[in-house]
Design a protein around this motif. Structure first.
Motif, mmCIF file in Angstrom:
data_model
loop_
_atom_site.group_PDB
_atom_site.id
_atom_site.type_symbol
_atom_site.label_atom_id
_atom_site.label_comp_id
_atom_site.label_asym_id
_atom_site.label_seq_id
_atom_site.Cartn_x
_atom_site.Cartn_y
_atom_site.Cartn_z
ATOM 1 N N ALA A 11 40.951 43.386 48.061
ATOM 2 C CA ALA A 11 41.145 43.896 46.701
ATOM 3 C C ALA A 11 39.841 43.822 45.921
ATOM 4 C CB ALA A 11 42.246 43.115 45.991
ATOM 5 N N GLU A 12 39.124 42.714 46.060
ATOM 6 C CA GLU A 12 37.840 42.566 45.371
ATOM 7 C C GLU A 12 36.829 43.586 45.883
ATOM 8 O OE1 GLU A 12 34.961 41.477 42.801
ATOM 9 O OE2 GLU A 12 37.069 40.893 42.724
ATOM 10 N N GLN A 13 36.796 43.824 47.181
ATOM 11 C CA GLN A 13 35.883 44.821 47.748
ATOM 12 C C GLN A 13 36.206 46.226 47.212
ATOM 13 O OE1 GLN A 13 36.666 43.639 51.887
ATOM 14 N NE2 GLN A 13 34.440 43.494 52.169
ATOM 15 N N LEU A 14 37.489 46.543 47.133
ATOM 16 C CA LEU A 14 37.890 47.852 46.601
ATOM 17 C C LEU A 14 37.474 48.001 45.140
ATOM 18 C CD1 LEU A 14 41.418 48.304 48.210
ATOM 19 C CD2 LEU A 14 39.390 49.717 48.617
ATOM 20 N N LEU A 15 37.651 46.956 44.360
ATOM 21 C CA LEU A 15 37.249 47.008 42.949
ATOM 22 C C LEU A 15 35.742 47.171 42.819
ATOM 23 C CD1 LEU A 15 39.586 44.267 41.431
ATOM 24 C CD2 LEU A 15 39.697 46.732 41.056
#
Length: 147
Positions: A11-15
């Protein structure tokens, strides 16, 4: 000691990727010299997908924003000659928004800016990796797993 959360990391990578994409697209739009904000660019692209000029409320719904936000975007685009407000032929109280010739030209130039941004973002990937990424993104956008 806590164990890593793989979904949280994804999720952090996508953000982070989303923020990077926005930054790069914004830079390419600014370099185009059209004087269009990313939000105005999105409105122009959305407007181009309608078969007939939409109402402001239609645009707000499609863009998933409040009508007031669309009014501000249209005001700016109208001032620069890229869109115009026109009365609805069937109901003169209804105002529709249509692209001008300058708006169509701006869309073509914005398309080039978005393509350049995409090339920059995807440059580190091989053709095969791009294909896999495309399949994965389709799955995430559709919300269901493909076989």
């Amino acid at each position: 000691m806590t164990t890593p959360d793989p979904d949280g990391l994804l999720a952090e990578q996508l953000l982070r990727l989303t923020r990077r994409v926005h930054r790069i697209q914004k830079r390419h739009i600014e370099q185009s010299g059209l004087g269009v904000t990313p939000a105005q660019s999105r409105l122009l692209r959305t407007l181009a997908h309608y078969p007939a000029p939409p109402r402001m409320a239609d645009l707000a719904e499609r863009l998933e924003v409040v009508p007031r936000a669309v009014t501000t975007l249209v005001d700016g685009l109208e001032a620069s000659g890229k869109v115009r407000r026109v009365p609805d032929p069937a109901n003169r109280r209804v105002i529709r928004i249509e692209l001008t010739d300058d708006g169509v030209k701006a869309l073509r130039e914005l398309h080039g800016a978005r393509r350049s941004a995409a090339q920059e973002i995807l440059a580190p990937l091989t053709g095969e990796q791009r294909e896999v990424l495309g399949d994965l993104l389709d799955t995430l956008v559709d919300g269901e797993q493909r076989c």
